[in-house]
Scaffold this motif. Sequence first.
Motif, short mmCIF file in Angstrom:
data_model
loop_
_atom_site.label_atom_id
_atom_site.label_comp_id
_atom_site.label_asym_id
_atom_site.label_seq_id
_atom_site.Cartn_x
_atom_site.Cartn_y
_atom_site.Cartn_z
N ILE A 1 0.88 -1.18 0.00
CA ILE A 1 0.00 0.00 0.00
C ILE A 1 0.91 1.22 0.00
O ILE A 1 1.79 1.35 0.86
CB ILE A 1 -0.94 -0.03 1.22
N VAL A 2 0.72 2.08 -1.00
CA VAL A 2 1.70 3.13 -1.27
C VAL A 2 1.04 4.51 -1.23
O VAL A 2 0.06 4.74 -1.94
CB VAL A 2 2.32 2.94 -2.69
N VAL B 1 0.78 -7.12 -5.68
CA VAL B 1 -0.20 -6.05 -5.91
C VAL B 1 0.37 -4.75 -5.35
O VAL B 1 0.98 -4.75 -4.27
CB VAL B 1 -1.53 -6.33 -5.15
N ILE B 2 0.15 -3.66 -6.07
CA ILE B 2 0.42 -2.33 -5.51
C ILE B 2 -0.92 -1.60 -5.43
O ILE B 2 -1.66 -1.54 -6.42
CB ILE B 2 1.39 -1.51 -6.40
N ILE C 1 0.90 -7.78 3.99
CA ILE C 1 0.74 -6.36 3.67
C ILE C 1 2.03 -5.62 4.01
O ILE C 1 2.59 -5.83 5.10
CB ILE C 1 -0.43 -5.77 4.50
N VAL C 2 2.50 -4.81 3.08
CA VAL C 2 3.63 -3.93 3.40
C VAL C 2 3.21 -2.50 3.11
O VAL C 2 2.41 -2.24 2.21
CB VAL C 2 4.92 -4.29 2.61
N GLY D 1 -9.01 -1.84 4.11
CA GLY D 1 -8.33 -2.84 3.29
C GLY D 1 -7.39 -3.68 4.13
O GLY D 1 -7.40 -4.90 4.06
N ILE D 2 -6.59 -3.02 4.96
CA ILE D 2 -5.61 -3.75 5.78
C ILE D 2 -6.32 -4.79 6.65
O ILE D 2 -5.91 -5.94 6.74
CB ILE D 2 -4.77 -2.76 6.63
N ARG D 3 -7.44 -4.39 7.29
CA ARG D 3 -8.15 -5.34 8.16
C ARG D 3 -8.70 -6.52 7.35
O ARG D 3 -8.58 -7.67 7.76
CB ARG D 3 -9.29 -4.64 8.91
N LEU D 4 -9.27 -6.23 6.18
CA LEU D 4 -9.86 -7.32 5.39
C LEU D 4 -8.78 -8.21 4.75
O LEU D 4 -8.88 -9.44 4.79
CB LEU D 4 -10.78 -6.75 4.29
#
Length: 291
Positions: free
Chosen positions: A152-153, A205-206, A176-177, A165-168
């Motif tokens: 996630i950028v 994925v980005i 996740i980074v 998104g992070i929780r799901l």
Amino acid sequence: MQHLVDTNDLSDKQIQNIIKDAKRFKKQMPNALLRDKLLITLFFESSTRTRSSFEVAAKRLGASVVHLDPSKSSTNKGESLSDTFANLCAMEPDGVIIRHEYNNTPQKLADKGLTTVINAGAGSYAHPTQALLDYFTMLEQFGDVRGKTIAIVGDIISSRVASSGIRLFKRMGMNIVLVAPKPFMPDMDLPKYEKLDDIIDSVDVIMSLRAQLERHKAPIFEDYDEYAKEYCITKERMKDRDILLLHPGPVMRNIDISNEMLEDNRCKVLEQVKNGVFVRMAILKCLLLDS
Ligand code: NCD
């Protein structure tokens, strides 16, 4: 009465059904399953995609939708949000779809138990339908997302898309980074990088995010072209790597993603928007018909 404040309101089974239904709806439009239902949309913050996507989804299922424009509503005359909500509920809608600047507004309204509350984005805390449509878009690509790595950028700290998104994605078994300059980096127990180039070889994925200038109390960067040099997703940075590129929109061209990458097959921005309708149809079916 079921609400959707964040995706943890949904059981694993419900999420599986939502994904299954969305897939089915994408293949073939269903009948007017929500023919007798009435929804009210109440958006206290700007929206292009989410509001129209909910309206299209509801109408595709035969529901009626009424939109209340808060800038022309009695909250402008001093009525509290809670009273506005109670008055709308007196008209007996089947659900209220709300977007608000405060993290806890959807939960507060849901706690009143007057109608189904669907969170269409609250503060920097949650945007569950976006998380579900992003999950759907990744599933379409990979079949199974377990063990896949998403970077996630961008302006993660301000982003409800990132928080939901992070929780799901964690729940669904993804790695996740986080990639951001210090002022955009949240205090979360996840791998953190200041440079995308340091991790790009390990990601599937980005998810690029917009700098949420309207949420910054004071300007964080003077020059977003400088920021873009490090964080804009360009062809030079992606090379020919097999990476799926997502963005919830609105995209700041050549700051978040370059014009060239927006045209690239790996970029799924418009596919996310398309999927959003089917996923929201499935969510409305789940919440309003309990099926
Ligand atoms: C986002 C939002 O409003 O949370 N967009 C969206 O709903 N698809 C992200 C943003 O505004 O940058």
